[in-house]
Design an enzyme around this catalytic site. Structure first.
Site, PDB file in Angstrom:
ATOM      1  N   GLU A  25      -5.263  -5.250  10.636  1.00  0.00           N
ATOM      2  CA  GLU A  25      -4.292  -4.172  10.797  1.00  0.00           C
ATOM      3  C   GLU A  25      -4.572  -3.441  12.111  1.00  0.00           C
ATOM      4  OE1 GLU A  25      -2.318  -2.973   6.933  1.00  0.00           O
ATOM      5  OE2 GLU A  25      -4.040  -1.684   7.158  1.00  0.00           O
ATOM      6  N   GLU A  47      -6.934   4.405   7.980  1.00  0.00           N
ATOM      7  CA  GLU A  47      -6.803   5.839   7.679  1.00  0.00           C
ATOM      8  C   GLU A  47      -8.071   6.376   7.024  1.00  0.00           C
ATOM      9  OE1 GLU A  47      -3.047   5.600   5.596  1.00  0.00           O
ATOM     10  OE2 GLU A  47      -2.118   4.942   7.469  1.00  0.00           O
ATOM     11  N   ASN A  65       0.864  -1.183   0.000  1.00  0.00           N
ATOM     12  CA  ASN A  65       0.000   0.000   0.000  1.00  0.00           C
ATOM     13  C   ASN A  65       0.902   1.235   0.000  1.00  0.00           C
ATOM     14  OD1 ASN A  65      -1.792   2.064   0.501  1.00  0.00           O
ATOM     15  ND2 ASN A  65      -2.223   1.460   2.625  1.00  0.00           N
ATOM     16  N   HIS A  96      -9.500   0.766   5.081  1.00  0.00           N
ATOM     17  CA  HIS A  96      -8.210   1.009   5.736  1.00  0.00           C
ATOM     18  C   HIS A  96      -8.441   1.947   6.921  1.00  0.00           C
ATOM     19  CE1 HIS A  96      -4.122   2.393   6.439  1.00  0.00           C
ATOM     20  NE2 HIS A  96      -3.712   1.314   5.771  1.00  0.00           N
ATOM     21  N   GLY A 135       2.341   2.172  10.628  1.00  0.00           N
ATOM     22  CA  GLY A 135       3.247   3.306  10.457  1.00  0.00           C
ATOM     23  C   GLY A 135       3.933   3.749  11.737  1.00  0.00           C
ATOM     24  N   LYS A 166       0.125   4.283  -0.224  1.00  0.00           N
ATOM     25  CA  LYS A 166      -0.500   5.468   0.380  1.00  0.00           C
ATOM     26  C   LYS A 166      -0.271   6.706  -0.505  1.00  0.00           C
ATOM     27  CE  LYS A 166       0.299   3.527   4.915  1.00  0.00           C
ATOM     28  NZ  LYS A 166       0.080   3.700   6.334  1.00  0.00           N
ATOM     29  N   SER A 193       3.522  -2.207  10.332  1.00  0.00           N
ATOM     30  CA  SER A 193       4.971  -2.162  10.526  1.00  0.00           C
ATOM     31  C   SER A 193       5.670  -3.485  10.213  1.00  0.00           C
ATOM     32  CB  SER A 193       5.304  -1.683  11.944  1.00  0.00           C
ATOM     33  OG  SER A 193       4.822  -0.365  12.140  1.00  0.00           O
TER      34      SER A 193
END
Ligand code: PEP
Length: 254
Positions: free
Chosen positions: A167, A97, A9, A95, A173, A11, A212
């Protein structure tokens, strides 16, 4: 036997030159003998160019998000049918985010799942808890709620067309990875939740871990029985690290 999938991904990263270099390095570095599916998910505007750059290679192409609508007055949206037309086979949905920064609800994510399957693409459904939810002991309940919204919207056959990515939000991240045991616990829970709908569907369901993942921790994570590959953010932007992760996933295939 579930074939592992490793998805990158990207991003909000990339440039035409940088993408060309990264994709060329992946094409060269991928071992065609690896029993693993590899996918990249660049930003929308680069998808068509990435598709051309990947022609003839086994690397799959996915989008980072998709509209729940097919067409109409939805400024700024991109439909699943459009993604298929530019060469995507997958679309990430839900996701964290998107859920936190853009307020996407479980119900909207479920509608996206349905739209993606209807267009003949594979949805990669992200689920996972925040640090606060983990510390409150509600990880399983949160993941169950996120799954239930999709179960309520689609048939077992439709759900079976998707991939789930666990996730944990606190690991995305942050450099703070879930331990293989923590991840396995939630992956087993997800498979169990799916088996309540259909044991057969659950047995074939690919469940990726994301948060991560690096070349240094991939092998231990992918070695767990219910982890079928990874959704990789930061480390997918560097060809060497991403290929190490793909190699680790291939190494779990017996
Ligand atoms: C992600 O973006 O889905 C992700 C897991 O990011 P990172 O690997 O950088 O934690």
């Amino acid at each position: 036997m579930r074939r592992p999938l490793v998805a990158g991904n990207w991003k909000l990263h990339g440039s035409r030159d940088g993408n060309a270099r990264l994709l060329a390095a992946l094409r060269t570095g991928l071992d065609p003998g690896w029993a693993v599916d590899v996918m990249v998910c660049p930003p929308f505007v680069y998808l068509a160019e990435a598709h051309a750059a990947l022609e003839g290679s086994p690397v799959l192409l996915g989008a980072q998000d998709v509209s729940a609508e097919n067409q109409g007055a939805y400024t700024g949206e991109v439909s699943a049918g459009m993604l298929r037309e530019v060469g995507c086979s997958h679309a990430i949905i839900g996701h964290s985010e998107r859920r936190t920064l853009y307020g996407e609800s479980d119900e909207l994510v479920a509608r996206k799942f349905k739209a993606v399957v209807a267009a003949g693409l594979v949805p990669v459904l992200c689920v996972g808890e925040t640090l606060q939810e983990r510390e409150a002991g509600t990880t399983h309940a949160v993941v169950q709620r996120q799954l239930d919204a999709v179960f309520a919207a689609v048939s077992i056959e439709e759900f079976a067309r998707g991939v789930v990515a666990y996730e944990p939000v606190w690991a995305i991240g942050t450099g703070r990875t879930a331990s293989p045991e923590q991840a396995q616990d939630v992956h087993a829970f997800i498979r169990h939740a799916a088996s309540m709908r259909s044991a057969r569907m659950a047995g074939g369901l690919r469940i990726l871990y994301g948060g991560s993942v690096k070349g240094t921790n991939a092998q231990a994570l992918f070695g767990m029985p219910d982890i079928d590959g990874g959704l990789i953010g930061g480390a997918s932007l560097e060809a060497g690290d991403f290929l190490t992760i793909c190699n680790a996933a291939a190494g779990t295939v017996t």
